[in-house]
Write a protein that holds these residues in place. Structure first.
Motif, mmCIF file in Angstrom:
data_model
loop_
_atom_site.group_PDB
_atom_site.id
_atom_site.type_symbol
_atom_site.label_atom_id
_atom_site.label_comp_id
_atom_site.label_asym_id
_atom_site.label_seq_id
_atom_site.Cartn_x
_atom_site.Cartn_y
_atom_site.Cartn_z
ATOM 1 N N ASP A 172 0.367 -1.202 0.196
ATOM 2 C CA ASP A 172 -0.072 -0.587 0.046
ATOM 3 C C ASP A 172 1.074 0.950 -0.007
ATOM 4 N N ALA A 173 1.891 1.221 0.570
ATOM 5 C CA ALA A 173 2.870 2.482 0.860
ATOM 6 C C ALA A 173 4.136 2.012 0.593
ATOM 7 N N ILE A 174 4.894 2.704 0.112
ATOM 8 C CA ILE A 174 6.504 2.543 0.047
ATOM 9 C C ILE A 174 7.212 4.213 1.000
ATOM 10 N N VAL A 175 8.159 2.809 1.684
ATOM 11 C CA VAL A 175 8.637 4.624 2.220
ATOM 12 C C VAL A 175 10.132 5.978 1.456
ATOM 13 N N ASN A 176 10.413 7.183 1.233
ATOM 14 C CA ASN A 176 11.682 7.279 0.634
ATOM 15 C C ASN A 176 12.637 8.252 1.891
ATOM 16 N N ALA A 177 13.850 6.994 1.402
ATOM 17 C CA ALA A 177 14.557 7.862 2.076
ATOM 18 C C ALA A 177 15.304 8.953 1.371
ATOM 19 N N ALA A 178 14.490 10.791 1.474
ATOM 20 C CA ALA A 178 14.778 11.477 1.436
ATOM 21 C C ALA A 178 15.258 12.860 1.842
ATOM 22 N N ASN A 179 15.600 14.107 1.984
ATOM 23 C CA ASN A 179 16.110 14.857 1.836
ATOM 24 C C ASN A 179 15.068 16.492 2.577
ATOM 25 N N GLU A 180 15.982 16.989 3.438
ATOM 26 C CA GLU A 180 14.914 18.351 3.840
ATOM 27 C C GLU A 180 14.101 18.895 2.198
ATOM 28 N N SER A 181 14.438 19.085 1.129
ATOM 29 C CA SER A 181 13.429 19.900 0.645
ATOM 30 C C SER A 181 12.760 18.858 0.221
ATOM 31 N N LEU A 182 13.113 17.534 -0.644
ATOM 32 C CA LEU A 182 11.486 17.191 -1.226
ATOM 33 C C LEU A 182 11.297 17.069 -1.821
ATOM 34 N N LEU A 183 12.671 17.109 -3.203
ATOM 35 C CA LEU A 183 13.048 17.420 -4.596
ATOM 36 C C LEU A 183 13.189 16.618 -4.738
ATOM 37 N N GLY A 184 13.663 15.085 -4.609
ATOM 38 C CA GLY A 184 14.929 14.308 -4.858
ATOM 39 C C GLY A 184 16.397 14.419 -4.499
ATOM 40 N N GLY A 185 16.676 12.980 -5.274
ATOM 41 C CA GLY A 185 18.179 12.937 -4.968
ATOM 42 C C GLY A 185 18.524 11.696 -5.806
ATOM 43 N N GLY A 186 19.974 12.069 -5.340
ATOM 44 C CA GLY A 186 19.662 9.671 -5.904
ATOM 45 C C GLY A 186 19.641 8.997 -4.641
ATOM 46 N N GLY A 187 20.300 7.940 -5.281
ATOM 47 C CA GLY A 187 19.487 6.262 -4.352
ATOM 48 C C GLY A 187 18.495 5.896 -4.580
ATOM 49 N N VAL A 188 17.540 5.629 -3.555
ATOM 50 C CA VAL A 188 16.195 5.342 -3.176
ATOM 51 C C VAL A 188 15.098 6.197 -3.763
ATOM 52 N N ASP A 189 15.775 7.410 -3.196
ATOM 53 C CA ASP A 189 14.806 8.553 -3.523
ATOM 54 C C ASP A 189 14.601 9.021 -4.834
ATOM 55 N N GLY A 190 15.309 8.899 -5.892
ATOM 56 C CA GLY A 190 16.213 9.194 -7.115
ATOM 57 C C GLY A 190 14.703 7.807 -8.025
ATOM 58 N N ALA A 191 15.444 6.597 -7.300
ATOM 59 C CA ALA A 191 14.569 5.607 -7.966
ATOM 60 C C ALA A 191 13.091 5.439 -8.195
ATOM 61 N N ILE A 192 13.001 6.337 -6.980
ATOM 62 C CA ILE A 192 11.125 6.210 -6.534
ATOM 63 C C ILE A 192 10.846 7.765 -7.533
ATOM 64 N N HIS A 193 11.985 8.221 -7.349
ATOM 65 C CA HIS A 193 10.469 9.261 -8.769
ATOM 66 C C HIS A 193 11.013 9.258 -9.547
ATOM 67 N N ARG A 194 12.254 8.295 -10.720
ATOM 68 C CA ARG A 194 12.087 8.402 -11.800
ATOM 69 C C ARG A 194 10.937 6.716 -11.964
ATOM 70 N N ALA A 195 10.418 5.887 -10.969
ATOM 71 C CA ALA A 195 9.619 5.044 -11.299
ATOM 72 C C ALA A 195 7.898 5.575 -11.248
ATOM 73 N N ALA A 196 8.243 6.369 -10.013
ATOM 74 C CA ALA A 196 6.837 7.293 -10.036
ATOM 75 C C ALA A 196 6.385 8.033 -11.167
ATOM 76 N N GLY A 197 7.718 9.076 -11.761
ATOM 77 C CA GLY A 197 7.097 9.869 -13.162
ATOM 78 C C GLY A 197 6.682 11.250 -12.047
ATOM 79 N N PRO A 198 6.153 11.796 -12.727
ATOM 80 C CA PRO A 198 6.173 13.656 -13.056
ATOM 81 C C PRO A 198 5.667 13.883 -12.324
ATOM 82 N N GLY A 199 4.486 13.807 -11.968
ATOM 83 C CA GLY A 199 3.660 13.584 -11.132
ATOM 84 C C GLY A 199 3.934 13.547 -9.402
#
Ligand code: AR6
Length: 176
Positions: free
Chosen positions: A21-48
């Protein structure tokens, strides 16, 4: 693998592929993306996902905010901001524990029955995996012992070594 009455599982793989139902992202304080799992999640989720994140105006370390999952199999993403490891004397254990509790509370409040966590802070942020996994297991077991939702939690590891560390911890803490 056991723990909290079979409500905790450990898997190795890419968290973006998990049908939970939910996955957790290891983000940074900006919440605007990055590398690692954050990058992978943004790539897979798309621009929305990035568009929704822009409207959240960041997130404090030790806390988490929810978005939709967009193209991911998961309905929600809980963006948690773990601490940067600075030797352990700057409140890192408490901040990491707070990340897990924040995400579990988001799951409970949203009615997310299954949630998958990556090993928050243990990549770019440098938190030693054994210590971080100990905190993750303790917080999840405590929460599941108190609340019925989420029903299941998945620790999604990116290496065999990490998977073994979680499995060993869960075997140790399993009720006899
Ligand atoms: N699925 C599951 N786990 C993964 C995946 C994946 N697809 N990719 C990496 N990991 P990290 P952090 C593991 O660095 O330490 C970003 O730039 C990885 O092997 O992603 O909290 C953010 O924007 C490690 O075990 O997160 C922040 O700026 C774990 O995920 C910063 O990095 C966490 O590693 C956050 O650093």
């Amino acid at each position: 693998m056991g723990g909290a009455g079979g409500r905790i599982r450990v898997v190795k793989g890419d968290i973006t592929t998990l049908a939970v139902d939910a996955i957790v992202n290891a983000a940074n304080e900006s919440l605007l993306g990055g590398g690692g799992v954050d990058g992978a999640i943004h790539r897979a989720a798309g621009p929305g996902l990035l568009a929704e994140c822009r409207g959240l105006y960041g997130c404090e370390t030790g806390s988490a905010k929810a978005t939709a999952g967009y193209r991911l199999p998961a309905r929600w993403v809980f963006h948690a901001v773990g601490p940067v490891w600075a030797g352990g004397g700057r409140g890192e254990p408490g901040l990491l524990a707070s990340c897990y509790r924040s995400c579990l509370a988001l799951a409970r409040d949203a009615g997310a029955r299954s949630v998958a966590f990556p090993a928050i802070s243990t990549g770019v942020y440098g938190y030693p995996i054994e210590a971080a996994a100990g905190i993750a297991v303790r917080e999840v077991q405590g929460f599941l012992g108190t609340f019925p939702v989420p029903e299941t939690v998945v620790f999604c590891c990116f290496s065999d070594r990490d998977r073994e560390i979680y499995e060993t911890l869960l075997e140790k803490t399993d009720a006899p």
